[in-house]
Design a protein around this motif. Structure first.
Motif, PDB file in Angstrom:
ATOM      1  N   THR A   3       8.437  65.233  33.828  1.00 41.23           N
ATOM      2  CA  THR A   3       7.690  64.123  34.044  1.00 41.23           C
ATOM      3  C   THR A   3       7.371  63.493  32.545  1.00 41.23           C
ATOM      4  N   PHE A   4       7.142  62.328  32.555  1.00 39.61           N
ATOM      5  CA  PHE A   4       6.806  61.832  31.203  1.00 39.61           C
ATOM      6  C   PHE A   4       5.436  62.203  30.806  1.00 39.61           C
ATOM      7  N   LYS A   5       4.489  62.645  31.545  1.00 37.68           N
ATOM      8  CA  LYS A   5       3.258  63.080  31.469  1.00 37.68           C
ATOM      9  C   LYS A   5       3.342  64.605  30.404  1.00 37.68           C
ATOM     10  N   GLU A   6       4.495  65.282  30.795  1.00 37.91           N
ATOM     11  CA  GLU A   6       4.785  66.552  29.903  1.00 37.91           C
ATOM     12  C   GLU A   6       5.331  66.248  28.792  1.00 37.91           C
ATOM     13  N   SER A   7       5.601  64.905  28.280  1.00 40.17           N
ATOM     14  CA  SER A   7       6.622  64.706  27.227  1.00 40.17           C
ATOM     15  C   SER A   7       5.623  64.492  25.754  1.00 40.17           C
ATOM     16  N   GLY A   8       4.569  64.638  25.749  1.00 40.09           N
ATOM     17  CA  GLY A   8       3.658  64.476  24.615  1.00 40.09           C
ATOM     18  C   GLY A   8       3.505  62.912  24.247  1.00 40.09           C
ATOM     19  N   LEU A   9       3.677  62.124  25.070  1.00 40.58           N
ATOM     20  CA  LEU A   9       3.639  60.750  24.718  1.00 40.58           C
ATOM     21  C   LEU A   9       2.081  60.415  24.904  1.00 40.58           C
ATOM     22  N   PRO A  25      11.725  61.054  33.305  1.00 40.38           N
ATOM     23  CA  PRO A  25      12.564  60.563  32.114  1.00 40.38           C
ATOM     24  C   PRO A  25      14.022  61.037  32.594  1.00 40.38           C
ATOM     25  N   THR A  26      15.003  60.257  32.126  1.00 43.74           N
ATOM     26  CA  THR A  26      16.469  60.502  32.014  1.00 43.74           C
ATOM     27  C   THR A  26      16.831  61.671  31.314  1.00 43.74           C
ATOM     28  N   PRO A  27      17.984  62.370  31.647  1.00 42.16           N
ATOM     29  CA  PRO A  27      18.362  63.298  30.720  1.00 42.16           C
ATOM     30  C   PRO A  27      18.356  63.156  29.314  1.00 42.16           C
ATOM     31  N   ILE A  28      18.971  61.989  28.921  1.00 40.70           N
ATOM     32  CA  ILE A  28      18.885  61.669  27.328  1.00 40.70           C
ATOM     33  C   ILE A  28      17.546  61.568  26.869  1.00 40.70           C
ATOM     34  N   GLN A  29      16.635  60.853  27.750  1.00 36.90           N
ATOM     35  CA  GLN A  29      15.201  61.035  27.403  1.00 36.90           C
ATOM     36  C   GLN A  29      14.293  62.230  27.051  1.00 36.90           C
ATOM     37  N   SER A  30      14.776  63.173  28.117  1.00 35.41           N
ATOM     38  CA  SER A  30      14.250  64.346  28.017  1.00 35.41           C
ATOM     39  C   SER A  30      14.497  65.107  26.720  1.00 35.41           C
ATOM     40  N   LYS A  31      15.852  65.030  26.464  1.00 32.30           N
ATOM     41  CA  LYS A  31      16.219  65.814  25.268  1.00 32.30           C
ATOM     42  C   LYS A  31      15.737  64.989  23.919  1.00 32.30           C
ATOM     43  N   THR A  32      15.803  63.648  23.789  1.00 31.85           N
ATOM     44  CA  THR A  32      15.452  63.126  22.295  1.00 31.85           C
ATOM     45  C   THR A  32      14.144  62.825  22.201  1.00 31.85           C
ATOM     46  N   ILE A  33      13.032  62.494  23.181  1.00 34.68           N
ATOM     47  CA  ILE A  33      11.864  62.128  23.134  1.00 34.68           C
ATOM     48  C   ILE A  33      11.187  63.301  22.204  1.00 34.68           C
ATOM     49  N   PRO A  34      11.226  64.610  22.532  1.00 33.43           N
ATOM     50  CA  PRO A  34      10.554  65.870  21.831  1.00 33.43           C
ATOM     51  C   PRO A  34      11.094  65.705  20.205  1.00 33.43           C
ATOM     52  N   GLU A  35      12.284  65.620  20.031  1.00 31.12           N
ATOM     53  CA  GLU A  35      12.781  65.573  18.638  1.00 31.12           C
ATOM     54  C   GLU A  35      12.289  64.434  17.788  1.00 31.12           C
ATOM     55  N   ILE A  36      12.256  63.283  18.377  1.00 32.49           N
ATOM     56  CA  ILE A  36      11.612  62.073  17.701  1.00 32.49           C
ATOM     57  C   ILE A  36      10.371  62.039  17.321  1.00 32.49           C
ATOM     58  N   GLY A  50      23.446  52.793  30.348  1.00 37.79           N
ATOM     59  CA  GLY A  50      22.726  52.535  31.553  1.00 37.79           C
ATOM     60  C   GLY A  50      22.153  53.939  31.674  1.00 37.79           C
ATOM     61  N   THR A  51      21.844  54.737  30.660  1.00 40.51           N
ATOM     62  CA  THR A  51      21.266  55.892  30.895  1.00 40.51           C
ATOM     63  C   THR A  51      19.826  56.072  30.231  1.00 40.51           C
ATOM     64  N   GLY A  52      19.289  55.081  29.951  1.00 45.04           N
ATOM     65  CA  GLY A  52      18.112  55.124  29.315  1.00 45.04           C
ATOM     66  C   GLY A  52      17.911  55.092  28.043  1.00 45.04           C
ATOM     67  N   LYS A  53      18.807  54.591  26.994  1.00 43.07           N
ATOM     68  CA  LYS A  53      19.015  54.930  25.718  1.00 43.07           C
ATOM     69  C   LYS A  53      17.616  54.187  24.897  1.00 43.07           C
ATOM     70  N   THR A  54      17.381  53.071  25.230  1.00 42.68           N
ATOM     71  CA  THR A  54      16.410  52.296  24.656  1.00 42.68           C
ATOM     72  C   THR A  54      14.898  52.966  24.839  1.00 42.68           C
ATOM     73  N   GLY A  55      14.713  53.568  26.014  1.00 43.02           N
ATOM     74  CA  GLY A  55      13.535  54.430  26.163  1.00 43.02           C
ATOM     75  C   GLY A  55      13.662  55.608  25.274  1.00 43.02           C
ATOM     76  N   ALA A  56      14.838  56.126  25.158  1.00 40.77           N
ATOM     77  CA  ALA A  56      15.156  57.585  24.427  1.00 40.77           C
ATOM     78  C   ALA A  56      14.685  57.529  23.226  1.00 40.77           C
ATOM     79  N   PHE A  57      14.786  56.242  22.474  1.00 48.98           N
ATOM     80  CA  PHE A  57      14.129  56.200  20.850  1.00 48.98           C
ATOM     81  C   PHE A  57      12.933  55.219  20.809  1.00 48.98           C
ATOM     82  N   GLY A  58      12.872  54.138  21.924  1.00 47.14           N
ATOM     83  CA  GLY A  58      11.718  53.457  21.535  1.00 47.14           C
ATOM     84  C   GLY A  58      10.347  54.124  21.976  1.00 47.14           C
TER      85      GLY A  58
END
Length: 542
Positions: A3-9, A25-36, A50-58
């Motif tokens: 979940t997003f609550k586990e993301s560190g946001l 989070p979508t798969p791409i968000q799960s993988k990119t959010i911790p890196e960024i 359509g896989t949530g890329k804006t959320g992945a970096f934003g």
């Protein structure tokens, strides 16, 4: 990360996306959010649209911006005005509880002075198209020396659109210590070269398989004669009354012609192409997003940046030359967890292209049959009856006041007669149109020249690969210039500056005459009979 609550946001971001209904989070968000969030290495993220890329970096960038410092800290580059505005809208939603954070979109087709004034007020995040961004840099209206995050969204599309020089010029204005985040649906060679040149030991994250299509998309093909494409398109649309999709054409002129024909035939359609002003384009896109249009006819260039999540269909009126373009087209449907259909209308000699897409994209196409009149009329009738059954009437509807007079007018009709008359009144024109409609299906793939009894003539054509010509262009030219006859075509050899094409010898002179008056991509076509290609024989050993 489940979940997003586990993301560190932080809580401000979680609250904003919670109000938007986002929990997982979508798969791409799960993988990119911790890196960024950890401001780690440069990143290459491969994922379909359509896989949530804006959320992945934003989502991870927004809370790291230092709002007290009025300078550009994140620069996001994208291919089109439409995508620029969509990204800006999403980022503003994510940053709802960061009142002092300013996001500015900059793009062409609108007054640049307005954008300059917005930048002078102080922007933390700038979203822009490469052309307008370069213009602002040249005018010294923006300073990029403090950019911490450089984000290239739909990088493959920007390169396909010819923005390579603009991108390199912009990147040269940003500091070497920036974190570069490259998001792309595909990984063509130009992207690989750019990553080696401008990124430092990038981490590559891939969702799904490279160059593969979305798992939510079914792939169908219909095989017809090239001259029957438009008739087939209408039948495919007619048998799918709730269709909401994009029809992709090869050229700007074909886009206009198909859209004009659809509108003249009563379909809820329109086109976007390069001849439209920005205001006209915005109007068409507004109508399409509001579903006031069912079909949008477009070329790949005109459709770049269109972001609509609930398309039911993508229809390839012509298959693209590049398999990756097909993958990108099909990725416009089947988004946000919904199902979609990608349709290809092909002629008998294009089956090899379907097989090539299947091999590269690792998807299986299902052969569909162009529907016949009975199937279409039945589907349309039951769709109409369903709409009638679902129609809601307000208590004060003026229809109710007219009903006594309606009952009196129809009192002499029996129930069965009334229903029959009702259906006939609605469907007479439709049924008359499809009365005795021919079968458009081609049931066998085109035979190769070796298995054919056709005598072929070999023609020299003054067009080649340097003219960016394809086999499909040549076949389409023959079909467009010679009406009412299907000219059999043999082998096509595309060379650097010219080509050879085999056509049915019976139509040799007609093909030469009709095509020699044509122009392709601004170049006048010239044909003449070529020397027959010598057969290859093995030398016998003595």
């Amino acid at each position: 990360m489940q979940t997003f609550k586990e993301s560190g946001l932080p809580e401000e971001v979680l609250k904003a996306i919670g109000e938007l209904g986002y929990e997982t989070p979508t798969p791409i968000q799960s993988k990119t959010i911790p890196e960024i969030l950890n401001y780690g290495n440069d990143l290459i993220a491969l994922a379909q649209t359509g896989t949530g890329k804006t959320g992945a970096f934003g989502l991870p960038v927004i809370p790291q911006v230092v709002t007290e410092e009025k300078r550009v800290q994140a620069l996001i580059l994208c291919p089109t005005r439409e995508l620029c505005l969509q990204i800006t809208k999403d980022l503003n939603n994510y940053a709802k509880y960061y009142k002092d954070l300013f996001i500015t979109p900059v793009y062409g087709g609108t007054e640049i002075r307005t954008q300059i004034r917005a930048l002078k007020k102080g922007s933390h995040i700038v979203v822009g198209t490469p052309g307008r961004m370069n213009d602002l840099i040249n005018r010294k209206a923006i300073e990029l020396g403090d950019v911490r995050w450089l984000i290239l969204d739909e990088a493959d599309e920007m390169l396909n659109m010819g923005f390579k020089d603009d991108l390199e010029s912009i990147m040269a204005q940003t500091p070497e210590w920036r974190q570069t985040l490259l998001f792309s649906a595909t990984m063509p060679p130009d992207i690989a070269r750019m990553s080696k040149k401008y990124m430092q030991e990038p981490v590559e994250i891939s969702v799904g398989t490279k160059n593969s299509g979305s798992s939510n998309v079914e792939h169908h093909y219909y095989m017809v004669h090239a001259s029957d494409r438009y008739k087939a398109l209408k039948r495919i649309v007619d048998v799918t009354p709730d269709v909401y999709g994009i029809v992709f054409c090869r050229t700007r002129q074909e886009t206009k012609d198909i859209a004009d024909s659809l509108m003249a035939d009563g379909y809820n359609a329109d086109a976007i192409h390069g001849d439209l002003s920005q205001a006209q384009r915005d109007l068409v896109m507004h109508r399409f997003r509001k579903k006031h249009l069912q079909l949008l006819v477009a070329t790949d260039v005109a459709a770049r940046g269109i972001d609509v999540n609930d398309l039911t269909h993508v229809i390839n009126y012509n298959l693209p030359d590049d398999i990756e373009v097909y993958i990108h087209r099909s990725g416009r449907t089947g988004r946000a967890g919904k199902k979609g259909v990608s349709v290809a209308i092909i002629h008998a000699r294009e089956m090899h292209r379907i097989k090539a897409i299947e091999k590269i994209a690792k998807k299986t196409f299902e052969r569909k049959w162009v529907p016949k009149s009975e199937e279409i009329c039945e589907k349309q009738l039951f769709h109409f009856l369903e709409r009638v059954g679902n129609t809601e009437l307000e208590e004060d509807s003026p229809v109710k006041t007219l009903m006594p007079a309606v009952y009196e007018k129809l009192a002499t009709m029996e129930r069965e007669q009334l229903i029959t008359q009702f259906v006939a009144a609605e469907f007479n024109r439709f049924m008359e149109y499809y009365k005795d409609a021919p079968d458009l299906n081609v049931y066998k793939e085109a035979k190769s020249r070796r298995n054919s009894n056709v005598a072929f003539s070999r023609l020299f054509v003054n067009l080649g690969k340097t003219d960016k010509i394809t086999s499909g262009d040549i076949i389409g030219l023959i079909n467009s210039k010679i009406k009412g006859t299907t000219v059999k075509v043999g082998k096509i050899e595309l060379l650097r500056n010219f080509s050879f094409i085999e056509v049915d010898k019976e139509y040799e002179q007609e093909v030469i005459k009709k095509l020699s008056s044509a122009k392709v991509k601004g170049k006048k076509v010239s044909l003449e009979v070529a020397t027959p290609k010598p057969s290859k024989r093995r030398n016998k050993r003595r």
